[in-house]
Motif scaffolding. Structure first.
Motif, PDB file in Angstrom:
ATOM      1  N   LYS A 191       0.806  -1.235   0.000  1.00 42.73           N
ATOM      2  CA  LYS A 191       0.000   0.000   0.000  1.00 42.73           C
ATOM      3  C   LYS A 191       0.833   1.276   0.000  1.00 42.73           C
ATOM      4  CE  LYS A 191      -4.036  -2.205   1.877  1.00 42.73           C
ATOM      5  NZ  LYS A 191      -4.622  -2.732   3.094  1.00 42.73           N
ATOM      6  N   THR A 192       1.823   1.359   0.913  1.00 47.24           N
ATOM      7  CA  THR A 192       2.597   2.598   0.992  1.00 47.24           C
ATOM      8  C   THR A 192       3.943   2.414   0.303  1.00 47.24           C
ATOM      9  OG1 THR A 192       3.432   1.891   3.115  1.00 47.24           O
ATOM     10  CG2 THR A 192       1.509   3.324   3.125  1.00 47.24           C
ATOM     11  N   LYS A 193       4.860   3.315   0.546  1.00 43.91           N
ATOM     12  CA  LYS A 193       6.176   3.297  -0.098  1.00 43.91           C
ATOM     13  C   LYS A 193       6.009   3.068  -1.604  1.00 43.91           C
ATOM     14  CE  LYS A 193       8.739   2.566   4.088  1.00 43.91           C
ATOM     15  NZ  LYS A 193       9.489   1.798   5.002  1.00 43.91           N
ATOM     16  N   TRP A 219       6.047  -6.409  10.867  1.00 42.22           N
ATOM     17  CA  TRP A 219       4.809  -6.685  11.573  1.00 42.22           C
ATOM     18  C   TRP A 219       3.642  -5.889  11.027  1.00 42.22           C
ATOM     19  CZ3 TRP A 219       5.330  -1.750  12.377  1.00 42.22           C
ATOM     20  CH2 TRP A 219       6.585  -1.234  12.778  1.00 42.22           C
ATOM     21  N   GLY A 220       3.912  -5.048  10.042  1.00 39.89           N
ATOM     22  CA  GLY A 220       2.836  -4.245   9.442  1.00 39.89           C
ATOM     23  C   GLY A 220       2.363  -4.877   8.140  1.00 39.89           C
ATOM     24  N   VAL A 221       1.464  -4.181   7.462  1.00 42.40           N
ATOM     25  CA  VAL A 221       0.976  -4.685   6.183  1.00 42.40           C
ATOM     26  C   VAL A 221       2.153  -4.684   5.214  1.00 42.40           C
ATOM     27  CG1 VAL A 221      -0.584  -4.297   4.250  1.00 42.40           C
ATOM     28  CG2 VAL A 221      -1.339  -3.815   6.584  1.00 42.40           C
ATOM     29  N   SER A 226       7.539  -9.725  -2.015  1.00 43.84           N
ATOM     30  CA  SER A 226       7.653  -8.539  -2.864  1.00 43.84           C
ATOM     31  C   SER A 226       8.753  -8.650  -3.906  1.00 43.84           C
ATOM     32  CB  SER A 226       7.925  -7.298  -2.006  1.00 43.84           C
ATOM     33  OG  SER A 226       6.721  -6.768  -1.547  1.00 43.84           O
ATOM     34  N   VAL A 227       9.901  -9.221  -3.511  1.00 48.31           N
ATOM     35  CA  VAL A 227      11.026  -9.258  -4.453  1.00 48.31           C
ATOM     36  C   VAL A 227      10.697 -10.150  -5.659  1.00 48.31           C
ATOM     37  CG1 VAL A 227      13.468  -9.829  -4.763  1.00 48.31           C
ATOM     38  CG2 VAL A 227      12.710  -8.616  -2.702  1.00 48.31           C
TER      39      VAL A 227
END
Lengths: 299, 266
Positions: A191-193, A219-221, A226-227
């Protein structure tokens, strides 16, 4: 294709994640020392956390055929507790010297306070003393200024850019980082970054020379895959295989390889042992088999 | 208890296994600095071994093993790397008056391979008996390569642990499916309490439809209970397990030889 996730907080992840990561081709991970989502209140918590990174978590990863390395440092948020930070500085050298500690990090700025600046600089000096690369965390807020300032401070301390990875970049910061000769990390978050799609555009614009993708899953979403997922999307969108390999494997190897403790042979060797396990009376192998069995029995 | 001469002999052999560069590094960081400076730097130097000394497994000459077995019973049953040797030399360089504090503190921050070397080295300390609690804590580890350093070819347990501590080590060795024949002093460590615990263990495993290593019977022949005998009568065994259990039931004389049991373990 083989992948390295050079920034992931495995202590917060499950064994399902490890299995999925291994299946997706991730052969090695680097776990930067970070905060726990809430501030620690005493130095003992750091001591136990640091020893988990070089102990249990490393062992746990090995159960799933993934080589685990880490970076050691006091993160910028907790640098703001001066009394505790002083004690962490006393403690750090013991851990920096340990096997498989491939950089000082993640260090840098959060709110860009005077205390954050103080401990960022002290730790840059430690990196010089122990001859290790540096992983710099850039702030979420006031990111551009924070990133530029981080690079200025690194240079002020006489650390050459090729020994420093500036992480969590976006379209606004990438150019300055790469132009100055630093390595540029891109964290792909659901979602972010950065998103995977934006990352494809970045790869198309900047090529692969010093660009590195990571998940920073914690520990967050976040997504521990991803890689490999970003690699797949880059390939689909016409980024060359050679470039994808650099961005998702080779560049992390080249950067952290500067520590002298991050070598392809570490995981290639173990794979050979795995494949030959039935007829080689190798001691590494005996350990591995027993580990796998007993891990499941003990839990 | 280990003597100074034995320690010295161990150190001498260990040093010949390192390359000149490695040996010089160790010398420079260990014996050629002041005791005070060494004490202070000990945990860092212990860690830095990883960067300056190879992790390769040491290859021993027959004569070396014979000597090492007299100093450290069981030595040849364990795997020793050059890093292990260097780290043990560093442990032995600490002054006996202060080594308890230094080593205890290192245990709290040690990574996997450091733990392995620490547990292997304890037996060689003159005041080894003061580290009993550390060794017992080690038995609780979940890291199986660390556990192996305690169980395989390590004479500390038989020499210094209480019966209860020893029994925990043996029970866990079987529980995590490591080799019993590699435990130093295994046959001298038989006792009725252990045999009873193991018989409860085997009942539990069988009830769950699982098996146990035939090595287990090494610790309980002579103490076989009627309830377990009855259960044995109701089960079918094959291969090594059948051979072992048949010998146990008929009280075969072979049971009293370690060769018999070592072959079962291998």
């Amino acid at each position: 294709m083989k992948y390295i996730d050079p920034h992931i907080h495995m202590v917060s992840r499950t064994t399902d994640d490890y299995e999925a990561m291994q299946a997706a081709g991730i052969v090695a991970v680097i776990e930067p020392a970070f905060w726990l989502g809430q501030p620690r209140t005493n130095v003992g918590s750091f001591k136990d956390y640091f020893s988990t990174l070089v102990g249990w978590e490393r062992f746990r990863a090995s159960q799933f055929g993934i080589k685990h390395y880490c970076t050691m440092g006091l993160n910028s948020k907790e640098a703001n507790n001066e009394a505790m930070a002083e004690q962490v500085m006393e403690l750090l050298p013991q851990f920096i010297a340990k096997e498989g500690v491939v950089a000082i990090g993640e260090i840098g700025y959060d709110d860009q306070t005077a205390l954050e600046d103080k401990y960022f600089r002290i730790q840059l000096e430690m990196a010089k003393e122990y001859d290790l690369p540096v992983l710099v965390h850039t702030p979420h807020r006031d990111k551009k200024q924070g990133t530029l300032r981080s690079m200025d401070v690194v240079k002020e301390h006489g650390i050459p850019p090729h020994l420093v990875l500036i992480d969590h970049n976006n379209e606004e910061t990438a150019k300055a980082v790469l132009d100055q000769g630093f390595w540029a990390g891109f964290t792909i978050y659901p979602k972010t970054k950065m998103s995977k799609k934006r990352m494809v555009a970045v790869a198309q614009q900047y090529g692969s020379a010093k660009v590195i993708v990571d998940s920073s899953a914690d520990w967050g979403v976040s997504d521990p895959l991803s890689v490999p997922k970003t690699a797949a999307l880059m390939l689909e969108n016409g980024v060359s295989k050679a470039d994808v390999e650099k961005i998702c494997y080779q560049n992390a190897l080249s950067f952290y390889g500067q520590s002298g403790q991050f070598n392809e042979a570490d995981w290639n060797q173990e794979l050979t042992v795995d494949q030959a396990d039935l007829h080689l009376g190798n001691s590494v192998l005996r350990g591995q088999q027993a580990e796998k069995l007993s891990f499941k029995k003990e839990n | 208890m280990i003597t100074k001469v034995e320690q010295q002999n161990f150190i001498e052999i260990a040093k010949t296994k390192l390359s000149d560069i490695e040996s010089n590094w160790l010398q420079q960081k260990g014996t050629s600095v002041s005791a005070q400076e060494f004490e202070k730097k000990f945990p860092i130097v212990f860690s830095l071994v990883a960067r300056f000394i190879k992790k390769e497994e040491v290859v021993w000459l027959e004569q070396e093993l014979l000597t090492l077995e007299t100093i450290y019973p069981g030595f040849s049953k364990g795997v020793w790397t050059k890093q292990d040797l260097a780290r043990v030399v560093l442990m032995l360089t600490l002054n006996t008056d202060t080594n308890k504090a230094r080593i205890s503190s290192l245990f709290e921050t040690a990574e996997v391979f450091e733990l392995i070397a620490l547990y292997k080295g304890l037996y060689l300390l003159e005041n080894a008996s003061e580290f009993k609690a550390h060794f017992e804590e080690g038995i609780r580890t979940n890291m199986m390569n660390v556990f192996e350093a305690l169980s395989a070819g390590n004479p500390f347990a038989k020499k210094y642990l209480s019966e209860a501590g020893w029994n925990q080590l043996i029970l866990k060795t079987l529980f995590v499916e490591q080799k019993l024949y590699k435990v130093e002093g295994i046959d001298a460590g038989k006792n009725e309490n252990l045999a009873n615990m193991l018989q409860d263990f085997v009942k539990e495993r069988w009830a769950a439809g699982r098996s146990v290593s035939p090595e287990m019977w090494r610790m309980l022949y002579g103490f076989l209970r009627e309830d377990v005998k009855t259960l044995i009568g109701k089960r079918n065994f094959e291969g090594k397990e059948k051979k072992t259990i048949d010998c146990v039931l008929t009280q075969n004389e072979q049971l009293n030889t370690s060769e018999f049991w070592n072959a079962i373990g291998k």
